[in-house]
Design a protein around this motif. Sequence first.
Motif, mmCIF file in Angstrom:
data_model
loop_
_atom_site.group_PDB
_atom_site.id
_atom_site.type_symbol
_atom_site.label_atom_id
_atom_site.label_comp_id
_atom_site.label_asym_id
_atom_site.label_seq_id
_atom_site.Cartn_x
_atom_site.Cartn_y
_atom_site.Cartn_z
ATOM 1 N N UNK A 56 0.624 -1.301 -0.081
ATOM 2 C CA UNK A 56 -0.099 0.095 -0.074
ATOM 3 C C UNK A 56 0.690 1.389 -0.002
ATOM 4 N N UNK A 57 2.218 1.309 0.117
ATOM 5 C CA UNK A 57 3.047 2.257 -0.164
ATOM 6 C C UNK A 57 3.022 2.707 -1.370
ATOM 7 N N UNK A 58 3.102 1.815 -2.341
ATOM 8 C CA UNK A 58 3.441 2.164 -3.849
ATOM 9 C C UNK A 58 2.061 2.129 -4.711
ATOM 10 N N UNK A 59 0.989 1.468 -3.885
ATOM 11 C CA UNK A 59 -0.174 1.407 -4.763
ATOM 12 C C UNK A 59 -1.501 1.441 -3.709
ATOM 13 N N UNK A 60 -2.554 1.795 -4.628
ATOM 14 C CA UNK A 60 -3.798 1.748 -3.745
ATOM 15 C C UNK A 60 -4.108 0.328 -3.142
ATOM 16 N N UNK A 61 -4.820 0.250 -1.838
ATOM 17 C CA UNK A 61 -5.174 -1.080 -1.251
ATOM 18 C C UNK A 61 -5.901 -1.953 -2.159
ATOM 19 N N UNK A 62 -6.968 -1.584 -2.669
ATOM 20 C CA UNK A 62 -7.670 -2.571 -3.488
ATOM 21 C C UNK A 62 -7.099 -3.182 -4.769
ATOM 22 N N UNK A 63 -5.896 -2.611 -5.293
ATOM 23 C CA UNK A 63 -5.142 -3.355 -6.232
ATOM 24 C C UNK A 63 -4.277 -4.579 -5.747
ATOM 25 N N UNK A 64 -4.339 -4.548 -4.509
ATOM 26 C CA UNK A 64 -3.309 -5.428 -3.849
ATOM 27 C C UNK A 64 -4.066 -6.842 -3.488
ATOM 28 N N UNK A 65 -5.600 -6.923 -4.171
ATOM 29 C CA UNK A 65 -6.085 -8.174 -4.033
ATOM 30 C C UNK A 65 -5.670 -9.031 -5.420
#
Length: 203
Positions: free
Chosen positions: A60-69
């Motif tokens: 989440x430091x480098x991208x939005x949380x929803x993309x981590x799914x």
Amino acid sequence: MKLSDNLTQVVRFLSIGKMKDSIPIGFLGGLAGTIFMDLSNIMFKKMGLSEKTYAQYAGSVVMKPFRLFFGANKLLGQILHLVTGSIIGIPLLAILKKTGKDNYLFKGAVFGTFTWELLYSFGLRYKVFRAEAHTTGTHFTTLIDNLIYGFVSSATMVFLADDSVFPKSPVKRAENTLESEIIEVRDSSSESTYEYQPEVRFH
């Protein structure tokens, strides 16, 4: 008898090739600590005691949380977390090199608590992580995870490093000094005995 011989051989094998280079020792120690930290975190998450994994925090430091799914993004977050934990192991080794390996587990625990406050607490407080944690249980479990990181990292470093990497403890230095003084006294007494022996001549 055979079991003791086998254990002795294992210990001798493991003692061969002890490392002296600080960077690899610190990096590998930090990596081991991070892996066990992740295992603890995953266990707490499955038990419902923790909200998120460290891969989600790091990603989440480098991208939005929803993309981590998505799988690839989750893998990137895990790699970032492993690299960060490995690099942070290098300052821990510097502390052990400065203070010695006595009470290394306690020093590792203090360092783990410090990293928890620095990275996790300040990271959430100042919005470094876009992923958020809300429950008190999550804060407690992350503290436990960081303690495990400190324990495992310090123990791994002490295991990997050659004894010459760490300074000798004051007790060990005192023992060595006392031993050297005893040897000097023995040498001087033997020399004096030799010097003052009466000379006998036979004519």
